[in-house]
Motif scaffolding. Structure first.
Motif, short mmCIF file in Angstrom:
data_model
loop_
_atom_site.label_atom_id
_atom_site.label_comp_id
_atom_site.label_asym_id
_atom_site.label_seq_id
_atom_site.Cartn_x
_atom_site.Cartn_y
_atom_site.Cartn_z
N PRO A 33 0.96 -0.64 0.64
CA PRO A 33 0.28 0.06 -0.46
C PRO A 33 0.52 1.20 0.18
O PRO A 33 0.37 2.22 0.59
N THR A 34 1.61 0.88 -0.36
CA THR A 34 3.18 2.42 -0.39
C THR A 34 2.15 3.79 -0.67
O THR A 34 2.69 4.64 -0.33
N TYR A 35 1.37 3.07 -1.31
CA TYR A 35 1.28 4.84 -2.44
C TYR A 35 -0.63 4.93 -2.43
O TYR A 35 -1.07 5.80 -2.51
N PHE A 36 -1.02 3.90 -1.20
CA PHE A 36 -3.04 4.42 -1.34
C PHE A 36 -3.25 5.80 -1.02
O PHE A 36 -2.50 6.34 0.55
N ASP A 37 -4.33 5.57 -1.29
CA ASP A 37 -4.94 7.43 -0.91
C ASP A 37 -5.97 7.66 -1.35
O ASP A 37 -6.20 6.90 -1.89
N VAL A 38 -7.08 8.33 -1.48
CA VAL A 38 -8.14 8.99 -1.93
C VAL A 38 -7.88 10.52 -2.11
O VAL A 38 -7.64 11.33 -1.83
N ARG A 39 -7.51 10.20 -3.91
CA ARG A 39 -7.26 11.73 -4.00
C ARG A 39 -8.36 11.79 -4.91
O ARG A 39 -8.04 13.52 -5.81
N TYR A 40 -9.45 10.71 -5.74
CA TYR A 40 -10.45 11.08 -6.55
C TYR A 40 -11.55 10.83 -6.53
O TYR A 40 -11.52 10.21 -5.08
N ARG A 41 -12.83 10.74 -6.18
CA ARG A 41 -13.79 10.13 -6.50
C ARG A 41 -14.56 9.55 -7.50
O ARG A 41 -15.32 9.96 -8.41
N ALA A 95 3.38 6.92 -13.67
CA ALA A 95 4.68 6.28 -12.50
C ALA A 95 4.13 5.64 -10.62
O ALA A 95 2.46 6.77 -10.62
N PRO A 96 3.84 4.68 -9.99
CA PRO A 96 3.15 4.30 -8.95
C PRO A 96 2.55 5.17 -7.89
O PRO A 96 1.22 5.10 -7.19
N ALA A 97 3.81 6.06 -7.63
CA ALA A 97 3.23 6.77 -6.78
C ALA A 97 1.77 7.42 -7.59
O ALA A 97 1.37 8.58 -6.79
N SER A 98 1.55 7.83 -8.35
CA SER A 98 0.45 8.59 -9.23
C SER A 98 -1.33 7.64 -8.97
O SER A 98 -1.46 8.17 -9.89
N LEU A 99 -0.97 6.61 -8.64
CA LEU A 99 -1.63 5.36 -8.95
C LEU A 99 -2.18 5.11 -7.54
O LEU A 99 -2.10 3.93 -7.28
N PRO A 100 -2.99 5.98 -6.38
CA PRO A 100 -3.88 5.81 -5.38
C PRO A 100 -4.46 4.68 -5.21
O PRO A 100 -4.64 4.33 -3.80
N ASP A 101 -4.99 3.50 -6.17
CA ASP A 101 -5.64 2.58 -6.19
C ASP A 101 -4.85 1.56 -6.83
O ASP A 101 -5.79 -0.01 -6.30
N LEU A 102 -3.94 1.69 -6.49
CA LEU A 102 -3.27 0.28 -7.33
C LEU A 102 -3.17 -0.47 -6.50
O LEU A 102 -3.44 -1.76 -6.51
N VAL A 103 -3.52 -0.76 -5.51
CA VAL A 103 -3.06 -1.69 -3.40
C VAL A 103 -4.78 -2.27 -4.22
O VAL A 103 -4.47 -4.00 -3.70
N LYS A 295 -12.44 3.99 2.70
CA LYS A 295 -12.28 5.45 2.50
C LYS A 295 -12.10 5.35 0.54
O LYS A 295 -12.76 6.51 0.74
N ALA A 296 -11.77 4.34 0.42
CA ALA A 296 -11.81 4.29 -1.33
C ALA A 296 -12.63 3.37 -2.02
O ALA A 296 -12.79 2.49 -3.04
N GLY A 297 -13.68 2.68 -0.69
CA GLY A 297 -14.41 1.79 -2.02
C GLY A 297 -14.44 0.57 -1.74
O GLY A 297 -14.86 -0.57 -2.10
N GLY A 298 -13.38 -0.04 -0.45
CA GLY A 298 -12.87 -1.10 -0.69
C GLY A 298 -12.05 -2.00 0.46
O GLY A 298 -13.00 -0.81 1.33
#
Ligand code: ARG
Length: 308
Positions: A33-41, A95-103, A295-298
């Motif tokens: 989950p290195t880059y996991f985040d909620v940045r869009y909906r 880049a994976p850092a720009s893919l917060p749902d890759l987790v 919070k990301a729906g998963g």
């Protein structure tokens, strides 16, 4: 082997007791989950501020829990597979850092029936479009054959295309993210028939938030997510159907659970009624906290991808 797509609104001539067997898929892939985040909906659950440290410890616990019940757990480090090799054009690389749902590993692809190959996802949203390329590099590195779906229909992996446990039959959710047409090419590539199920409610944007086949005989479902015909199809091919109450399905993503050993059901904590119904059906619920990922729906199931 038959590779028919049994689209809804066509008769379903399959019988529960006559579904052909399939080799087990017993490797659980998780993405760190290195880059996991909620940045869009892109689904109605997304929102709130993610606590990174908490997300990391929840994910560690999810991993430990899978390690306890699954045959094999493998982890993809997004940083290790985040760089395109020289042979790739690099066009469209994100880049994976720009893919917060890759987790959410479930969405990256689906294994073939024999488990030797993987069909890559083609994400429905621009936000996630860069993810499958990372997964493709990982697949090649560990030795899976990688297939691209023909055409241009969106396809979000095992979020929507879920194997019937132990059987050569793929359940195909469509209508919100994955497009119905994706299954026409998919049946050939995975080498199995597909039974499609229409989804219409944004709260059930993937099949794995409203349908969890626990074993060959038993499925956990959110009845409100399906058409009458979809429910009838599920009833026809499972001996027992356990229902998740709507409030726990949407409030706690209770149906996004995973049974990897035929007995223990890994699910989000805080869903007491679903746990009770699972126990009544002979299962052992194993609750895990997935608050940050919700919070990301998963939840538990979205975080994993079952491979051969
Ligand atoms: N934020 C992600 C999305 O909306 C969550 C994906 C959850 N994955 C799943 N298989 N349901 O795409």
């Amino acid at each position: 082997i038959e590779r028919t797509v049994y689209h809804d609104r066509t008769p379903l001539p399959l019988e529960r007791t006559a579904l052909p067997a399939r080799p087990d898929h017993d490797t659980v892939l998780l993405v760190a989950p290195t880059y996991f985040d909620v940045r869009y909906r892109i689904n109605p659950y997304m929102g709130g501020r993610v606590n990174g440290a908490r997300a990391r410890s929840e994910w560690d616990r999810v991993r430990q829990t899978y390690e306890r019940y699954a045959e094999r757990v493998v982890v993809m480090d997004p940083d290790r597979y985040g760089t395109p090799d020289p042979s790739e054009s690099g066009r469209g690389h994100v880049a994976p850092a720009s893919l917060p749902d890759l987790v959410f590993a479930a969405n990256l692809g689906v294994p073939t029936a024999d488990g030797d190959g993987v069909v890559l996802a083609r994400m429905a949203t621009a936000e996630r479009a860069g993810e499958p390329a990372h997964f493709a590099r990982w697949c090649r590195a560990v030795g899976y054959d990688v297939f691209d779906l023909p055409g241009d229909a969106a396809f979000e992996g095992t979020g929507d295309a879920i194997w019937h446990p132990g059987r050569r039959l793929l359940w195909g959710g469509y209508g919100v993210r994955t497009e119905r047409a994706a299954y026409d090419g998919l049946a050939d590539l995975v080498d199995a028939p597909v039974v499609t199920l229409e989804l219409t409610d944004e709260h059930f944007y993937h099949l794995d938030v409203c349908f969890a086949p626990l074993t060959e005989e038993t499925a956990l479902v959110v009845p409100e997510a399906f058409t009458d015909e979809g429910r009838a199809r599920i009833d026809a091919l499972f001996e027992t159907v356990v229902e998740v109450p709507l409030d726990e399905a949407t409030g706690g993503l209770a149906c996004n659970c995973h049974c990897v050993d035929g007995e223990h059901v890994l699910l989000s904590s805080g869903n007491p009624e679903t746990e009770r119904r699972l126990r009544d059906a002979g299962f052992t619920p194993v609750p895990v906290d997935t608050t940050e990922f919700q919070k990301a729906g998963g939840s538990v199931c979205c975080l994993s991808l079952l491979l051969g």
